[in-house]
Design a protein around this motif. Structure first.
Motif: not given
Lengths: 328, 193, 175
Positions: A158-164, A168-173, A208-214, A253-254
């Motif tokens: 889950q964590m390596i999948s949602y890192e993507l 990518l969502s932060l690239v526009p930022v 995806s950050a919520m997924a990252e924090s499980k 942190v999130l």
């Protein structure tokens, strides 16, 4: 030499202040979560230890510290003992690059209100968030228990999948701020926060950050009704406490990252910078608790489908659109 | 697998309506929980607020007494036999006035599962379960209740029932022919054809 | 010796030690963990040499993605470490040859760098924006070729997965 020593002292003071604030907030976030979640479920929540149960975090801490630290007999001892530290340390270290105010002047020295302003801060956040996977995966594996192993494997996947989509969502930022540094990203939101121009990126990042924090609805690695407690099933005492602490520090942190990337960081009218950041972190955390009280857990195929079939393409399209608009 | 899933759910007419529907569903969910936030909690603060439990709730086991205040238990071993966890033990002996009584009667509450089978098996309504559930002890040996701990001063649920007024044995409660619904014994000598 | 030199040698010893442990461990998970530590050490070294971008990329790509995937696979299949004869004689010879080539390349690089200072790190110490511009202006073709290769690999994996599933369902229908 003197300047070097005063610099070190200032850094140490900042470290201590941030660490204490983070740990205290984590402790009371647990209280807030239990209390709010209880009220969402028409219960009272903790109310025995102190007024409104305000001493509950202290009671919990004493309990966790005095409990026996069990190591399963056939566990991989060293990895088992180190895995919880990886989770909480990586979560704490991510806060090192979060700015929490403008520079202030103290005894004639300019002190920036950030622990470390490096020009690749955003990448550092990702680096530590990807290191956090090790704590989960190795903790689950080293316990030598089927529940923990399945939890660890689920967590890693889950964590390596949602890192993507997270990245990518932060690239526009980054494209809008033209920098990886979080200080520059906050400064770029001087006139308006990025959530107004990047609502899609905001949604993708939060999910995806919520997924990252499980957390619920993405708590498959610790799904308690099928896996015991998932990757930390075999942990007890303060080692379990470290996993717990890591989760709540991760929540903060999130909140801080959502604030920095989309809500204008420490910027805001009337209040001083650090207070604004704190308010934004708490607001994000409360919304996460609300989500936990509302949504059911996803099925595993839904989890992966949302990541790879919805979030990643949406993030890619968002990047292209942002680039297109920026070129015009 | 994916094909029969799409068969069951009706095909989405338009991605726009699908998104609108899911946002509506999410919104109603969040609204429901937000409304719950304003409701009064239903929690009962246990040690301070004790709710009255239903009369038939099953907890501590007692041995009840006859309306005339004598032990009901006739030490028939039925409760002991039916107990699935074998927590009841006793010794039968003859008592005063032709009655049978238990010399000793012991329930090990650390094993008891409060299933209520002993109560159902009891022919004299002696053994009964009460709603009093607060009997934990620090020492596990204190959970072994002797006859003195079990006996109470009332008749429990069937408080007017007295086994020896119905049973066909002559005791000091009722002699031959004196029981409820019993005809006087037939005189064998006057019963000749 | 300055503080930086002391740090440099400490990290270098750390990298060498963890790599040595990684290649000698029989237990696969332990080997993977030590290899990840070694990557983390090289990231620290990059940071010390003034290339934070490379350091972060090293951690994200090698530690955070590749080694985690290795670990994932090891955990999933749970391979018991073999006692001996992991490599055949031919594989050993190939490994030795590659090792010699690698050492020779490293020696040549160091000798070339000794003349003009830290030549090998010149592009690496740049700012992220400058680095990106350099990469996408000077080497855009190689980047496109590499990404095309990855795309083909991705489609290949997709095709393989699809094929197996179709074959399985076909069998189920036949039986």
């Amino acid at each position: 030499m003197l300047a070097w020593i005063t610099g070190l002292i200032v850094l140490l003071v900042k470290l201590v202040v941030v660490l204490v604030a983070l740990l205290l907030t984590a402790a009371y976030l647990v209280w807030a979560e239990r209390k709010l979640l209880a009220r969402l479920q028409v219960r009272l929540g903790p109310n025995r230890a102190g007024k409104f149960g305000l001493l509950q975090p202290i009671a919990d801490m004493i309990k966790l510290l005095t409990k026996e630290d069990l190591v399963p007999e056939s566990a991989d001892r060293v990895i088992f003992l180190l895995a919880p530290a990886v989770v909480s340390v990586t979560a704490l270290l991510m806060f090192a690059v979060v700015p929490f105010g403008t520079d202030i002047t103290l005894f004639g020295r300019r002190v920036p209100l950030i622990i470390s302003d490096i020009n690749v801060a955003l990448l550092l956040v990702f680096a530590f968030s990807s290191l956090g996977v090790y704590g989960v995966a190795l903790g689950g594996w080293a316990s030598n228990s089927k529940f923990a192993l399945i939890g660890g494997i689920r967590g890693a996947a889950q964590m390596i999948s949602y890192e993507l989509p997270l990245g990518l969502s932060l690239v526009p930022v980054v494209m809008l701020a033209r920098s990886f540094s979080l200080v520059d990203i906050v400064n770029a939101q001087n006139s308006y926060p990025f959530i107004l121009v990047q609502p899609l990126a905001f949604a993708i990042f939060v999910i995806s950050a919520m997924a990252e924090s499980k957390r619920i609805p993405f708590d498959l690695p610790e799904a308690e009704n099928e896996l015991g407690a998932g990757f930390h099933t075999e942990y007890s005492g303060m080692r379990f406490g470290l996993f717990f602490l890591g989760e709540y520090v991760h929540m903060q942190v999130l909140g801080a990252l959502v604030a920095v990337f989309f809500l204008g960081g420490w910027r805001g009218p009337w209040l001083p910078g650090p207070l604004w950041l704190f308010v934004k972190i708490i607001a994000v955390a409360l919304v996460m608790i609300w989500i936990r009280g509302t949504l059911p857990r996803l099925r595993y195929d839904q989890l992966m489908a949302i990541c790879w079939k919805v979030l990643v393409p949406a993030a890619l399209i968002n990047i292209i659109l942002t680039g297109f608009v920026m070129l015009i | 697998m994916s094909s029969d899933r799409t068969k069951k759910t009706k095909p989405a007419d338009h991605p726009g309506t699908l998104i609108a529907e899911s946002i509506k569903a999410l919104g109603s969910g969040f609204a429901t929980t937000a409304k719950h936030l304003l409701r009064r909690p239903v929690t009962e603060q246990y040690p301070e607020q004790k709710r009255v439990l239903p009369e038939r709730s099953r907890a501590r086991i007692v041995l009840t007494r006859d309306p005339d205040g004598r032990e009901r238990c006739v030490a028939c071993y039925l409760c002991s036999a039916v107990c699935p966890v074998s927590c009841i033990s006793m010794q039968s002996t003859g008592g005063e006035g032709g009655r049978r009584v238990a010399a000793w009667f012991r329930i090990n509450f650390s094993r008891c599962i409060y299933c209520g089978l002993c109560e159902e098996a009891c022919p004299t309504s002696a053994i009964q379960l009460t709603p009093d559930f607060e009997n934990c002890r620090q020492d596990i040996l204190e959970m072994v209740f002797e006859k003195d701990d079990l006996l109470v001063d009332h008749g429990g649920r069937d408080d007017r029932y007295c086994f020896y007024r119905h049973a066909g044995i002559a005791t000091d409660t009722a002699g031959k022919g004196e029981h409820v619904n019993e005809q006087p014994p037939v005189d064998a000598k006057s019963n000749l054809p | 010796m300055s503080v930086y030199a002391i740090l440099f040698y400490a990290i270098a010893v750390f990298i060498l030690a963890s790599t040595a442990i990684a290649v000698t461990r029989r237990h696969l998970v332990h080997a993977a963990v030590f290899l990840a530590l070694s990557f983390f050490g090289s990231a620290m070294l990059f940071y010390l040499l003034g290339a934070p971008l490379l350091a972060m990329l090293e951690v994200i790509v090698y530690v955070g993605a590749i080694m985690v995937l290795f670990l994932f696979v090891i955990m999933m299949v749970e391979v018991k470490g073999k006692d001996s004869g992991v490599l055949t004689r031919g594989q050993q010879a190939a490994a030795a040859l590659l090792g010699i080539v690698y050492v020779a390349a490293a020696v040549m690089l160091v000798r070339a760098a000794a003349a003009g200072g830290n030549a090998a790190l010149q592009a690496a110490v740049a700012e992220p924006a400058v680095f990106g511009e350099y990469l996408f202006r000077q080497h855009w073709l190689s980047i496109e070729i590499a990404s095309f290769l990855l795309l083909i690999a991705l489609m290949g994996v997709l095709h393989l997965g699809r094929d197996i599933r179709r074959r399985q369902t076909g069998k189920e229908n036949a039986s």
